[in-house]
Scaffold this motif. Structure first.
Motif, PDB file in Angstrom:
ATOM      1  N   ALA A  17       0.843  -1.160   0.014  1.00  0.00           N
ATOM      2  CA  ALA A  17       0.063  -0.128  -0.079  1.00  0.00           C
ATOM      3  C   ALA A  17       0.850   1.351  -0.098  1.00  0.00           C
ATOM      4  O   ALA A  17       0.584   2.359  -0.729  1.00  0.00           O
ATOM      5  CB  ALA A  17      -0.844   0.148   1.265  1.00  0.00           C
ATOM      6  N   TYR A  20       2.068   1.921  -3.438  1.00  0.00           N
ATOM      7  CA  TYR A  20       0.968   2.587  -4.232  1.00  0.00           C
ATOM      8  C   TYR A  20       0.777   4.026  -3.767  1.00  0.00           C
ATOM      9  O   TYR A  20       0.740   4.907  -4.862  1.00  0.00           O
ATOM     10  CB  TYR A  20      -0.369   1.809  -4.076  1.00  0.00           C
ATOM     11  N   GLU A  21       0.900   4.369  -2.694  1.00  0.00           N
ATOM     12  CA  GLU A  21       0.692   5.849  -1.932  1.00  0.00           C
ATOM     13  C   GLU A  21       1.825   6.682  -2.715  1.00  0.00           C
ATOM     14  O   GLU A  21       1.786   7.806  -2.939  1.00  0.00           O
ATOM     15  CB  GLU A  21       0.757   5.625  -0.533  1.00  0.00           C
ATOM     16  N   LYS A 212      -3.917   0.744   3.885  1.00  0.00           N
ATOM     17  CA  LYS A 212      -3.844   2.173   3.080  1.00  0.00           C
ATOM     18  C   LYS A 212      -3.809   2.955   4.158  1.00  0.00           C
ATOM     19  O   LYS A 212      -3.098   4.173   4.007  1.00  0.00           O
ATOM     20  CB  LYS A 212      -4.975   2.029   2.195  1.00  0.00           C
TER      21      LYS A 212
END
Ligand code: NDP
Ligand code: 8X3
Length: 250
Positions: A17, A20-21, A212
């Motif tokens: 996550a 991705y961030e 996330k």
């Protein structure tokens, strides 16, 4: 100029996550883990947002770790942000019946592996007099719970190492901080209980943190102005008051 981040344990959960961030923010990524296929899939997905380089190694192996980090091509050589995230719990047993292989895994990965990766990366940060290290600890690094013994010890060690790093790297202007989550719904419990059905119940009856949620907090930490360092953060799901007190629907 674009920053470069190395994230360990980027094949699942919090590390994935975070990749991705960071990619959304255009940070160059070095994603690490043992499961190559997953690294390939993540690289493919993120390459439309940023540059992504894969390092496929086991952080328990110090030679592999150094070799991997030395192998970085020029555009990825200068690491601005190190996220020491790889780690897991192995087993949940009272100390008197604990499994020695589980103990070895937790100390070798969560503590020694984090040290090996840090040792391979820190010299270039001290040389450049800049950098940011985020160590992923745990609520288990702040509080010991029944049967948590060695996992809690490994995460207490992560906290002590973080504090030690912050002191020793202070003259170099390097930021060091730890993010310490409570219950996060990832593959963590599948690993801890070795795929046993018990893992499916860990996050039932309440809303656990999601990977996330932690990734966004990591990005917040690394995007503060130069004079601000998030040194130590404990993050719990609202339903969790401590390691043993979790409000669940009955
Ligand atoms: P996951 O099991 O989803 O992810 C663990 C990651 O660590 C995987 O990417 C795995 O990659 C990597 N990893 C494990 N062992 C090794 C190894 N020997 N060498 C290289 N990489 C390794 O769990 P989480 O995302 O939840 O865990 C991430 C971190 O967050 C851990 O440090 C954990 O202790 C911590 N944490 C988790 C909490 C939770 O409730 N989930 C709460 C508090 C802290 P691969 O298998 O591909 O090597
Ligand atoms: C993970 C949190 O409570 O499962 O570090 O140990 S806990």
């Amino acid at each position: 100029m674009k920053k470069t981040a190395l994230i360990t344990g980027a094949t699942s959960g919090i590390g994935e996550a975070t990749a991705y961030e960071f990619a959304k923010q255009g940070i160059n990524l070095i994603i690490c883990g043992r499961r190559l296929q997953r690294l390939n899939t993540i690289q493919k997905a993120l390459e439309r947002l940023t540059n992504v380089h894969i390092l496929n190694f086991d952080i328990r192996d110090k030679h592999e770790t150094f070799k991997a980090i030395e192998s970085l091509p020029k555009p990825f050589k200068n690491i601005d942000i190190l996220v020491n995230n790889a780690g897991n719990a192995h087993g949940l047993d009272p100390i008197q019946t604990g499994n020695i292989d589980d103990w070895d895994a937790m100390m070798d990965i969560n503590v020694k592996g984090l040290l090996y990766v840090s040792k391979a990366v820190i010299p270039q940060m001290t040389e450049r007099k800049s950098g940011h290290i985020i160590n992923i600890g745990s609520s288990a690094g702040k509080e010991v719970y029944p049967k948590g013994n060695v996992y809690c010890a490994s995460k207490h060690a992560v906290l002590a190492i973080t504090e030690g790093m912050r002191i020793d790297l202070n003259p170099f202007g390097i930021k060091v901080g730890s993010i310490n989550p409570g219950l996060v719904e990832t593959e963590f419990s599948q690993v801890r209980f070795k795929g046993d059905a018990i893992a499916n119940n860990v996050y039932k009856g309440f809303k656990a943190l999601q990977a996330k949620d932690i990734a966004e907090i990591i990005y917040f930490a690394i995007s503060r102005p130069p004079h601000v360092n998030i040194a130590d953060l404990l993050v719990l799901p609202t339903a969790q008051a401590s390691s043993t007190i979790v409000k669940k629907k009955v």
